[in-house]
Structures are given as structure tokens and as C-alpha cells.
Design an enzyme around this catalytic site. Structure first.
Site, short mmCIF file in Angstrom:
data_model
loop_
_atom_site.label_atom_id
_atom_site.label_comp_id
_atom_site.label_asym_id
_atom_site.label_seq_id
_atom_site.Cartn_x
_atom_site.Cartn_y
_atom_site.Cartn_z
N HIS A 48 27.39 -11.11 -5.04
CA HIS A 48 27.50 -11.65 -6.40
C HIS A 48 28.70 -12.57 -6.57
O HIS A 48 28.92 -13.10 -7.65
CB HIS A 48 27.58 -10.53 -7.43
CG HIS A 48 26.30 -9.76 -7.53
ND1 HIS A 48 25.18 -10.25 -8.16
CD2 HIS A 48 25.96 -8.57 -7.02
CE1 HIS A 48 24.20 -9.37 -8.07
NE2 HIS A 48 24.65 -8.34 -7.37
N SER A 103 27.33 -5.15 -8.80
CA SER A 103 26.10 -5.75 -9.34
C SER A 103 25.77 -5.35 -10.76
O SER A 103 25.23 -6.15 -11.51
CB SER A 103 24.88 -5.43 -8.47
OG SER A 103 25.15 -4.59 -7.42
N LYS A 113 21.12 -15.22 -4.16
CA LYS A 113 21.68 -15.28 -5.51
C LYS A 113 22.19 -16.69 -5.79
O LYS A 113 21.39 -17.55 -6.12
CB LYS A 113 22.71 -14.17 -5.66
CG LYS A 113 21.94 -12.85 -5.73
CD LYS A 113 22.68 -11.60 -5.52
CE LYS A 113 21.67 -10.46 -5.57
NZ LYS A 113 22.06 -9.30 -4.79
C1 LIG Z 1 21.33 -8.31 -3.99
C2 LIG Z 1 22.33 -7.59 -3.18
C3 LIG Z 1 22.10 -7.29 -1.84
C4 LIG Z 1 20.78 -7.56 -1.18
O1 LIG Z 1 20.59 -8.91 -0.96
P1 LIG Z 1 19.11 -9.49 -0.76
O2 LIG Z 1 19.34 -10.77 -0.04
O3 LIG Z 1 18.51 -9.65 -2.10
O4 LIG Z 1 18.37 -8.50 0.09
C5 LIG Z 1 23.11 -6.68 -1.12
N1 LIG Z 1 24.28 -6.36 -1.70
C6 LIG Z 1 24.52 -6.60 -3.01
C7 LIG Z 1 25.83 -6.21 -3.60
C8 LIG Z 1 23.55 -7.21 -3.78
O5 LIG Z 1 23.77 -7.42 -5.07
#
Ligand SMILES: *Cc1c(COP(=O)(O)O)cnc(C)c1O
Length: 392
Positions: free
Chosen positions: A207, A179, A238
């Protein structure tokens, strides 16, 4: 409670205090965000494919709201499991070419739910040092031994796997795309190590889902490794522009999670309109290839433009482009200067990233135009010179 004030003062003194940003009343157009009544170019969202404002998704949600109502009223195992869930999980299974899928309320809960369901006190989890916080929290809550390997260091992982080879169950877990750095996990090597040491392998495609793969299936599919990964997790928050998360794998895995994943069992199901909207988003992720193509080209150009300007930019091909500044205060000043120029790009500081690697984390979207990004690059360069980050 006075200790809180003291601790907050310490955070502020290190330029580490965080604030919630005020939003403005202005309607948001894709790729932009309203802040204090101004429309700003948004280089800090995870809306990679530009779907958060898609009219077809909004219309699907509106229809579902009218037919299904507002809330789901209970957890999925009680009476919250409404028709949109079955439709979405069926579509996910087909998309991933797996045996079964399970929707969670969000990615955080999916990671906590899966990890705590798979390992316990007698087990061990091998986790990349730069994995997402929700993975770390899942491991801590599982009570399994938490073994962190150096970022993407397969030699280190091998040593640790060997050391813990006699543990009951072994789970290797990694982000597919990290991330805060935008780089990729060495998935081929991870698969080889998992086979050699008879471990389970879990990949978080938060991602990379929507971004990689011919139909947005993710990095595992792009590399042809989808059948080698035991637990495939991703989020709808995302690329999908929605909310929620998925876990894909074998029928047995999903049956186990339905019985053991506590965030699924002990929390209310997502509103049906959200689940229905996600099905629409999934159809768009699969069908609208132009979004992936545009994002991909924009990421390449943006990254190489900043790199050739002399900034400290790591190589990669993801839409996450970190500009490493090091110092917390420089990162804050850089972000504030961008804000003054009409660009929102958040400074990321410890503990989210290691000490002395504070950065601006740019993330791109298919909603950005070429002109948006070219203008942004000029402004970033200018600020780089003004703050002495770039030599004259
Ligand atoms: C954003 C993210 C999450 C969490 O996802 P949400 O749906 O926003 O709770 C989990 N793992 C990674 C690698 C992320 O970037």
C-alpha cells in the site's frame, strides 16, 4: 456436505456472509466503477495513482500481446522467462537502488514464496497482528514458529525477540502501511530491533509502493531506510494498476529465491503482455509525480473533513481512510446507503478486522476529482446522521 449450509446460515445470521458483486456492461472511467448498469464513484479500489485505465499502459500491453502472444506457456525456470521479465527486473533494481529484483505472479505468492524460502521448522517469525493474510499464510506454510506481536507495539516485540533469541533464524515481517487501518509501521524502531537481535527484516510495501518516496519507491526509501531492510516486497496490483509483485534485495537473496521460492518454481509465469505493461506502469509511477501529489492532498482533505464532522477516523496520511463503525450490521447498512447515493465503499467486517471494529474502508485515487470527493463527504455526513452514527 450439509454442514456447509449450516455454516453459511450462521455467517448470514451474524451479517458476515460475503457475496461477489455483479459488474455492469458500462465502460469504466478512472475513479468510477459500473455496478448493475450504473456508474458509481469507486471509493474502494486500490488504484491509488489512477493507472488502471492509462492509455500508454494499455497500448504497451496490446503491442506485447501481438509480439509475444497470449500466455507464457511454462514457469520461469522452464521456458516462461521471456524478455519482458528481464527488462522489468532491471528497471526495478534501478528504481529501488538495490542489487537485484525478482517478479512474482502476485503479492500473495511473493509473500508465501519469500517466507517459506527463508524460514523453516527451527526458526521463528515475528509478525504484526494486523499484517496481511498472505504473510500469515506464508508463515503457517513455512512451519516456523509464528509469534504475533501487538500492532506496532515495539516493547512487546522486544520482549518476544528476547524470549526467542536462541532460535536458529529470526525474521521480523511487517506491512509498511496497514491495509485496513492506513497507519504506518514504526520502521526506524524495527530496524534498530532487527540489528540488536540479529534478525532479518522484511517489509511489505503493497500500500506504500508508488504512494511514498520521491519516485514512488515506498516508505522505506522515504525514511532513508532502504539499505537497512533485508527483504523489500511490493505489489503491482495497487498503485501500479496492474498485476504481479516484486521482491528487491541483495543478489544473494534473489539467487536463493530463484532456487527455493515454490510459488515461483511451481507456477506458470505471468503472461508477457502483463509484464510488459508493468514496465510501462513503473515508468509512469516514477515520472508522473503529479499523481502522488494529488493523491496526497486529496487524502489529507478527505480524512480531515470526515474527522471534523465527528466520525471515528484514525490519524494518518495514507490514501486508506477507515471509518470505524463497530457493529457489522451498521457497517453493512452504511455501505448500502452509500450505494444508493452512487458511491461504492465496501463494509469490512471480521475476520478481516478485529471483532467490534467493522468499518467502511475508503481508499482514494488520483483519478478522483476534488468535486467527486467533496460530494462524497457531504453524502457520507448525511448518512452518518440518518443512521445515528453522528449525533444531531
Ligand atoms: C494486497 C496485498 C497483498 C497481496 O497482493 P496481490 O498482488 O493482490 O496478491 C499483500 N500484502 C499486502 C499488505 C496487501 O495489501
Amino acid at each position: 456436505m450439509q454442514w456447509i449450509e449450516k455454516e453459511l446460515q450462521l455467517l448470514a445470521a451474524d451479517s458476515l456472509e460475503r457475496y461477489l458483486n455483479k459488474s455492469g456492461p458500462v465502460a469504466q472511467s478512472p475513479g468510477y466503477i459500473s455496478r448493475g448498469g450504473r456508474s458509481m464513484l469507486n471509493l474502494s479500489s486500490n488504484d491509488y495513482l489512477g493507472l488502471t485505465q492509462h492509455p500508454a499502459i494499455i497500448e504497451t500491453m496490446r503491442q506485447a500481446l501481438l509480439s509475444e502472444g497470449a500466455g507464457s506457456g511454462a514457469s520461469r525456470l522452464v521456458t516462461g522467462n521471456r524478455l519482458p521479465y528481464d527488462l522489468l527486473e532491471g528497471a526495478l533494481t534501478e528504481w529501488q537502488g538495490c542489487q537485484a529484483s525478482l517478479v512474482f505472479a502476485n503479492g500473495y505468492m511473493a509473500n508465501v514464496g519469500v517466507i517459506t524460502a527463508l524460514v523453516g521448522r527451527e526458526d521463528v517469525v515475528f509478525s504484526d497482528r494486523l499484517n496481511h493474510a498472505s504473510i500469515t499464510d506464508g508463515i503457517v506454510l513455512s512451519r516456523a514458529e509464528h509469534v504475533r506481536y501487538r500492532h506496532n507495539d515495539m516493547d512487546h516485540l522486544r520482549v518476544l525477540l528476547h524470549k526467542h533469541r536462541d532460535k536458529r533464524r529470526k525474521l521480523i515481517v511487517t506491512d509498511a502501511v496497514f491495509s485496513m487501518d492506513g497507519d504506518q509501521a514504526p520502521l526506524h524502531e524495527l530496524v534498530a530491533l532487527k540489528n540488536e537481535y540479529e534478525a532479518m527484516l522484511m517489509v511489505d510495501e503493497a500500500h506504500s509502493g508508488g504512494v511514498y518516496g520521491l519516485h514512488g519507491e515506498g516508505l522505506c526509501r522515504q525514511l532513508g531506510l532502504q539499505d537497512e531492510v533485508d527483504i523489500h516486497m511490493g505489489t503491482f496490483s495497487k498503485s501500479f494498476g496492474m498485476y504481479g509483485a516484486y521482491v528487491c534485495g541483495s543478489r544473494m537473496l534473489i539467487r536463493w529465491l530463484v532456487n527455493k521460492a515454490r510459488p515461483l518454481i511451481f507456477s506458470t509465469a505471468l503472461p508477457p503482455s502483463v509484464v510488459a505493461g508493468t514496465s510501462k506502469a513503473l515508468a509512469l509511477v516514477q515520472a508522473e509525480h503529479w499523481r502522488r501529489k494529488k493523491l496526497n492532498e486529496a487524502s489529507k482533505l478527505f480524512r480531515s473533513s470526515l474527522f471534523s464532522s465527528g466520525f471515528n477516523i484514525a490519524a494518518g496520511d495514507s490514501p486508506i481512510v477507515p471509518l470505524i463503525l463497530g457493529n457489522n450490521d451498521t457497517a453493512l447498512r452504511f455501505s448500502a446507503a452509500l450505494e444508493a447515493e452512487g458511491i461504492t465503499a465496501t463494509a469490512i467486517r471480521p475476520p478481516t478486522v478485529p471483532v467490534n471494529t467493522a468499518r467502511i474502508r475508503f481508499s482514494l485515487s488520483a483519478a478522483h476529482t476534488d468535486k467527486d470527493l467533496a460530494d462524497a463527504v457531504s453524502k457520507i455526513r448525511l448518512i452518518g446522521h440518518q443512521l445515528g452514527v453522528l449525533s444531531p
